[in-house]
Design an enzyme around this catalytic site. Structure first.
Site, PDB file in Angstrom:
ATOM      1  CG  ASP A  23     115.049  37.381 -20.908  1.00 19.35           C
ATOM      2  OD1 ASP A  23     115.857  37.214 -21.841  1.00 19.35           O
ATOM      3  OD2 ASP A  23     115.315  38.041 -19.890  1.00 19.35           O
ATOM      4  CG  HIS A  57     118.280  40.290 -21.003  1.00 18.48           C
ATOM      5  ND1 HIS A  57     117.686  39.455 -20.075  1.00 18.48           N
ATOM      6  CD2 HIS A  57     119.354  40.811 -20.377  1.00 18.48           C
ATOM      7  CE1 HIS A  57     118.386  39.485 -18.951  1.00 18.48           C
ATOM      8  NE2 HIS A  57     119.397  40.306 -19.115  1.00 18.48           N
ATOM      9  N   GLY A  69     124.764  41.690 -13.845  1.00 17.28           N
ATOM     10  CA  GLY A  69     125.824  40.703 -13.961  1.00 17.28           C
ATOM     11  C   GLY A  69     125.361  39.294 -13.666  1.00 17.28           C
ATOM     12  CB  SER A 118     121.297  39.016 -16.856  1.00 12.26           C
ATOM     13  OG  SER A 118     120.639  40.140 -16.351  1.00 12.26           O
ATOM     14  N   GLY A 119     120.761  35.790 -16.783  1.00  8.92           N
ATOM     15  CA  GLY A 119     120.999  34.516 -17.453  1.00  8.92           C
ATOM     16  C   GLY A 119     121.396  33.396 -16.526  1.00  8.92           C
TER      17      GLY A 119
END
Length: 840
Positions: free
Chosen positions: A690, A642, A784, A786-787
């Site tokens: 994701d 995403h 912030g 994410s990933g």
């Protein structure tokens, strides 16, 4: 202008030298060295200084020559100045301020004739001049009339709806401050409004200055000047090919001699047909279509809204595409090197896809339905209808899809197929497992329509009859995916239903440590002493049948030990479980000991120390922190899909990876991104699949191992027990309301929850997700992060594994609403396939 001044200075010196030469009239002609000549000139000059001056006679011819030279120099300077002014104020201004648009619309009630295919024919020029005059009249009298420059008709093609499809370019000369005046929507609206005012009787055809135009066919896209110049008449990089006989292959081959150029091939076919392009092989340097690319358009101009498919990496197995009409454009952008394209195209006559299917009396598979043009990719527009007839009112129709599933349509549009089944609307989605869709009706009508913006993956389904009162046999359990699995497999720790519907809300299996009953597979060789006798952790290297809870060695054999990978003990006979284990062992370089309490970040987090999480990466988009990532190797990172799925975020040139960093701005290595690989089944609505891979342009320096190090990938059989230690890390916000990002990398310890607990919090979550947090919610990831990684240790002192990727959640740090992470163990094959394909 500096160059002009330098050239003028050289001319003056030459004239002075000539004058000196003329004044020395008594120098004899001889062959001499430069030194000797200079010596003679000096002596003559000294003698002239001692002699009394004599009044020289003026030479009229000499003065006339000087005057001519002077006039020539003046004229030259004036010409240079004028040309420079023209270049600065006209030519350069025009190129810098030119705004280009590619457009198309259908002219109705005009018969297409074959001569329109040839731009040099009088028929083409007559029709093109007519359309060009109309468009010019519309824009000259519009609000942007002072900025409008010209319209160029590129192509006239047959439209299978009748009439003539016009492809055209428009050019505007716009001062920089007025650029928004000619936005894409504004320019398109001028055409639409002109047609809309004349529409009558609910027809889509109106009149554009007397020209009958279908308003639904109008499309205008902003374009690049390079595309405009490359496709202009007379360009050496445009070729046209025609398929005049349906079903006959027309070969297409492009080789590296085109390297370094942007070239186009325009394909057309007979009226009433569509074009099927087959790419047999393609050799490109993978770069997310930034450098090398083959882009296929469903039009004859490079229009963003008409992109059919983008080839951004090499192709080894044949892929076929189908247009929606009888035109197609291939845009090749090839850098230098050995680049090859091999393929062909052909005309396919349009046919209505309507099928009557009579089901046999039995309950077994009766046949197969496929997507239109199967196995070609789905075109942007298509439709198909299947009308089933069962022999009995007690029987319904079951469709078993291989990699596709249907769900009731919600308020959003269907992105991968629109279905109507007995007046009920469903949306299709791609998954990596089979599903069964049951229709409890004897004679259902199933209507399918393509709904993707680009060409989509094909699908197939086997159809059969089923008993509507008993979809599964007595001995089987009905899954939410429609599959039937044996009841004995329910709550066995394996996801037999492909959506965990056979494993959720199961009570914890009992431990039969002392009796004759076998111990539940979840307790056997999971790394924990579940039985006081320790028998659950004995004979763990014993081979067993391969399943989702057993570890598979490279030689294909499976062993009982679940977390055998990189645990320091060779368990496989081929010792493959201890290969590639240079990962997940951080070396703490520096500890922060300032005598103060740790700052709270990430939501309940504390400051990390340098070298503690060497796989942590900070991903910056346009210079700003946007997401996190983890190091997998010297050239590969892993993150969340995403972060990169939207069009503006998909350009790898806008991203920079900051590696080996504790404090923002102090990265040991900053790397450019070469390409971004987003999972092909990523679903932006529910964040399923994701996951994304990022390839660096260059490897990070080997001398930074203490600061930068890969994290270990888990085995597909990895299990979680109370002994696991998991931490989420990142530079994200410390709360939902926070406005300031932390400077120091933060870490927070969280517990991995069971899928049953996860589903109790959020309802249906996919088996490719996991939940982690604490009941109070005080330790969690936030915006912030994410990933970034969810890193877990099986035992204290052991290696760290990338168990999850920060994906989504309801707010940040809310009680009983844990963070949701991508379950990395479900994607090991996908990760290895992409990394291996690139490295091979």
């Amino acid at each position: 202008m500096e160059t002009a001044r330098e050239e003028g200075g050289q001319g003056g010196e030459e004239e002075e030298a000539k004058e000196d030469a003329r004044s020395v009239t008594d120098v004899s002609v001889e062959v001499a060295t430069v030194d000797a000549t200079l010596h003679k000139l000096c002596r003559r000059y000294n003698r002239r200084r001692r002699r009394p001056k004599k009044k020289k006679k003026r030479n009229p011819l000499f003065e006339l020559q000087n005057l001519a030279i002077l006039i020539t120099v003046v004229v030259f300077v004036v010409v240079v100045i004028m040309w420079s002014l023209l270049w600065v104020f006209i030519f350069r201004r025009e190129s810098n301020s030119g705004v280009y648009f590619a457009g198309m619309f259908r002219v109705a009630n005009v018969e297409f004739i074959p001569e329109y295919r040839h731009a040099d024919s009088s028929e083409f020029m007559s029709m093109a001049n007519r359309v060009q005059h109309v468009i010019t009249s519309v824009y000259r009298t519009s609000s942007v009339g002072r900025l409008y420059k010209q319209t160029v008709i590129s192509d006239l093609s047959n439209n299978n709806q009748g009439g003539v499809l016009v492809h055209f370019w428009m050019v505007f000369l716009v001062p920089q401050l007025k650029t928004p005046v000619v936005c894409e929507e504004c320019v398109s609206a001028i055409l639409r409004d002109s047609v809309l005012m004349s529409m009558k009787n609910r027809s889509t055809v109106g009149f554009l200055q007397g020209l009958p135009v279908d308003i639904d066919s109008i499309l205008v896209n902003v374009a690049l000047r390079s595309d405009y110049t490359s496709t202009a008449v007379g360009s050496q990089c445009v070729d046209k090919l025609y398929a005049g006989v349906p079903g006959v292959n027309v070969p297409l081959n492009v080789f590296s001699s085109w390297g370094g150029l942007s070239c186009y091939i325009k394909l057309t076919s007979v009226p009433g047909s569509v074009i099927q392009l087959t790419v047999k092989s393609l050799r490109l340097d993978p770069s997310d279509c930034i450098y090398d690319a083959l882009i296929v358009y469903d039009a004859l101009l490079p229009m963003r809204g008409m992109i059919l498919y983008r080839f951004c990496e090499s192709v080894s197995a044949p892929i076929s595409l189908v247009s929606t009409s009888n035109v197609m454009l291939l845009s090749f952008r090839l850098t230098q090197g050995s680049k090859v394209f091999r393929g062909f195209f052909q005309a396919l006559m349009e046919e209505q896809c309507i099928n009557m299917i009579a089901l046999p009396d039995g309950l077994g598979d009766a046949g197969t339905i496929t997507s239109p043009f199967y196995p070609s990719l789905l075109p942007r527009l298509c439709s198909c209808t299947w009308m089933f007839q069962a022999v009995s009112g007690s029987l319904g129709v079951a469709l078993r899809f291989q990699n596709y599933m249907l769900k009731l349509k919600d308020s959003q549009n269907c992105e991968h197929g629109w279905w109507k089944v007995n007046e009920i609307i469903y949306c299709g989605n791609y998954v990596d497992h089979s599903t069964v869709f049951r229709i409890p009706a004897q004679n259902p009508e199933v209507v399918f329509r393509c709904s993707s913006r680009n060409a989509d993956q094909p699908f197939s389904a086997t159809y059969s009859s089923y008993n509507t009162s008993q979809p599964c046999p007595d001995t089987h359990f009905l899954c939410s995916t429609g599959l039937c699995v044996e009841k004995s497999k329910r709550c066995d720790g394996l996801d037999d239903c492909q959506d965990e519907s056979d494993e959720i809300f199961c009570s914890k299996p009992p431990k039969f440590c002392g009796g004759t009953s076998p111990l539940h597979p979840l307790y056997i060789c999971n790394g924990e002493m579940d039985c006081s006798s320790g028998k659950d952790e004995t004979n763990c290297t014993q081979e067993t049948s391969c399943s989702g809870v057993s570890y598979q060695c490279d030689n294909g054999a499976c062993i009982l030990k679940k977390n055998a990978k990189c645990d320091g003990f060779p368990d496989c006979f081929d010792q493959s479980d201890e290969k590639n284990c240079a990962c997940g062992k951080p070396t703490h370089v520096k500890r922060v000991l300032d005598g103060t309490s740790p700052q709270q970040r990430i939501v309940g987090g504390v400051n990390a120390v340098e070298g503690e999480w060497p796989w942590q990466v900070s991903m910056h988009f346009s210079g700003q922190l946007y997401c996190g990532a983890s190091v997998l190797s010297d050239v590969w990172l892993i993150s969340a899909a995403h972060c990169y799925s939207k069009e503006r975020l998909a350009d790898p040139r806008m991203w920079m990876a900051h590696l080996g960093m504790l404090n923002q701005g102090s990265a040991k290595h900053v790397a450019e991104i070469r390409r971004i690989v987003v999972h092909e089944y990523y679903n932006a609505r529910n964040f399923d699949y994701d996951i994304a891979l990022l390839q660096l342009k260059k490897v990070w320096p080997s001398g930074l191992e203490q600061y930068i190090q890969p994290v270990c990938l888990p085995a597909p059989s990895q299990t979680f027990t109370e002994g696991h230690r998991c931490w989420v890390t990142g530079w994200g916000y410390r709360s939902e309301q926070d406005k300031v990002l932390p400077t120091v990398l933060q870490k927070a310890e969280v517990n991995v929850l069971s899928q049953s607990e996860c589903k109790r919090s959020y309802g249906p979550v996919s088996p490719r997700m996991l939940c982690a947090g604490v009941p109070s919610g005080e330790q969690d990831a936030c915006r912030g992060d994410s990933g970034g990684p969810l890193s877990c240790q099986a035992q204290t002192g052991s290696r760290w594994f990338l168990t999850g990727i920060v994906s989504w959640g309801s707010g940040c740090g809310r009680p009983y609403l844990p963070g949701v992470y991508t379950r990395v163990a479900k994607f090991i094959d996908w990760i290895q396939r992409h990394i291996h394909d690139e490295n091979s």
